[in-house]
Scaffold this motif. Structure first.
Motif: not given
Length: 443
Positions: A143-146, A149-153
């Motif tokens: 959940i945190l990775a998704i 992903s809007f802010d970084m690679s």
């Protein structure tokens, strides 16, 4: 020649195990490969960081993201995972992989390290702990990775997502946001706030409670312990959220929308339960909020969890005992069950020991560290004892002696109440005789 027989009881093994893990982490963090500048960390800073990670505290003298290389960050997150679950749980995991049978001595160690009441089914319980941990951290990490992903690679988002999921579930509070900011950039982000709050709360419930919740569909019952932990967790979280919402409404929450204010208050209510991350700047909080935070840091979360403090069950037993005395009742009753005197005395011992440690360390910090407010010393000492990791900004400014004091407090806070409880249980023996009654005036 007489053979020297040295035996170590479970509390001593736990202390030595944690100490050896800290020393190994300290050595690894002093290696050149552990830092971005290639110079390695100084011994005192490496010892502080390794202790903070192993004791799942989160107090840092150097910023994690700006100072450490990926190798250093992986060392820290590994220490957090082992320290949060207990090194005996990890040893059991490797025994599973190797097909090794768990001996009676190892089962006794597991019982003590997990604060379990019996060795019956302890190996099955450890297996479930490892599964619970893997599932919860994986879901939180995804959940945190998704969201990240809007802010970084994508690669960085996955790394950040799982690092923070492991750190927050283990109530450690280490973060990779840089600049000692913690999670303040996401103060009004519902995905980050609600996910992290869920990870912190689940990690703080304790594995005994999680196991009972898992089995509830078959048993349709919860033990008194689980009821106390769940009920108190809900009450403390809700009441703290309401208090902080109004105390900080025109202060740190002022720039946020109503929903943002609610999320900010909720996170600040959950994180003192020994998580250590923050979305509001701690140094800017009102003194009322800071004092409330100190109380919550001292209480902590559930026994047998990744959290610290005196534990909420200890707090509830003491409050129930006082209430029974005020009402003139002979028995202390919770959920229609009588609390035995041994439990009450154990709760009193853990609480008074914790109070003495916080008071002494606060006094010593006021001597070794100059030009700071008294509240900062009290906040720092309580945060270290409760293995919380919140700081008003004193940690990076600590002198070498101050760092050693906090290192000791973190270590004692992680293992102190636990080993005290074990020692009481192991050394309790019937007296050969009883002294005559004596009377003393109270109050």
């Amino acid at each position: 020649m007489k053979k020297l027989n040295i035996t170590l009881d479970p509390p001593k093994i736990l202390v030595l195990g944690f100490a050896m893990l800290i020393l190994l982490g300290t050595f690894l963090l002093t290696l050149p490969i552990a830092t971005e500048d290639g110079n390695g960390l100084s011994f005192i800073n490496a010892l502080f960081t390794a202790t903070s990670a192993t004791c799942v505290t989160g107090l840092v003298v150097v910023d994690t993201a700006d100072t450490f290389s990926m190798f250093g960050e992986l060392v820290i997150i590994t220490l957090i995972q082992i320290g949060g679950l207990g090194f005996m749980s990890f040893a059991t995991f490797f025994f599973f992989l190797l097909g090794k049978k768990i001996s009676l001595k190892e089962r006794l160690l597991l019982k003590e390290s997990l604060n379990n009441l019996t060795i019956e089914g302890i190996v099955k319980f450890v297996r479930r702990i490892l599964i619970f941990t893997a599932v919860i951290e994986s879901v939180g990490g995804i959940i945190l990775a998704i969201r990240f992903s809007f802010d970084m690679s994508i690669g960085k988002a996955v790394y950040y997502g799982f690092f923070h999921a492991i750190s927050m579930f283990n109530n450690a509070g280490f973060d990779l946001m840089g600049g000692f900011r913690s999670l303040t950039p996401y103060v009004d982000d519902p995905t980050v706030v609600l996910t992290v709050c869920s990870l912190i709360t689940l990690g703080g419930l304790g594995f005994i409670v999680m196991n009972e919740l898992y089995e509830y569909r078959d048993t349709h019952r919860l033990s008194m312990h689980a009821k106390v932990v769940l009920f108190t967790t809900i009450i403390l979280t809700c009441s703290a959220t309401i208090f902080i919402f109004f105390l900080e409404y025109k202060n740190t929450l002022a720039p946020l929308s109503i929903s943002g204010k609610g999320l900010g208050a909720l996170f600040q209510a959950v994180t003192p339960r020994t998580a250590g991350a923050n979305t509001l700047p701690i140094g800017d909080l009102t003194q009322s909020t800071l004092f409330l935070t100190i109380i919550f840091m001292f209480i902590g979360a559930g026994p047998g969890s990744t959290a610290g403090g005196i534990k909420i069950t200890t707090f509830v037993v003491l409050i129930a005992s006082v209430w029974s005395q005020i009402r003139g009742k002979e028995d202390v009753v919770l959920f229609k069950r009588r609390i035995v005197m041994e439990t009450i005395l154990k709760a009193l011992t853990v609480t008074v020991s914790g109070l003495f440690l916080v008071i002494i360390m606060t006094m010593l910090l006021s001597i070794t560290e100059k030009d700071f407010d008294f509240l900062m010393y009290l906040f720092e000492a309580t945060s270290a004892f409760g293995t919380v990791g919140l700081s008003m900004g004193l940690t990076p400014e600590l002198s070498p002696l101050g760092k050693l004091l906090i290192i000791f407090t973190m270590f004692a806070g992680r293992l102190g109440p636990l080993t005290i409880g074990f020692a009481i249980a192991m050394r309790r023996k019937p007296d050969a005789f009883r002294h005559p009654r004596g009377k003393i005036m109270i109050g």
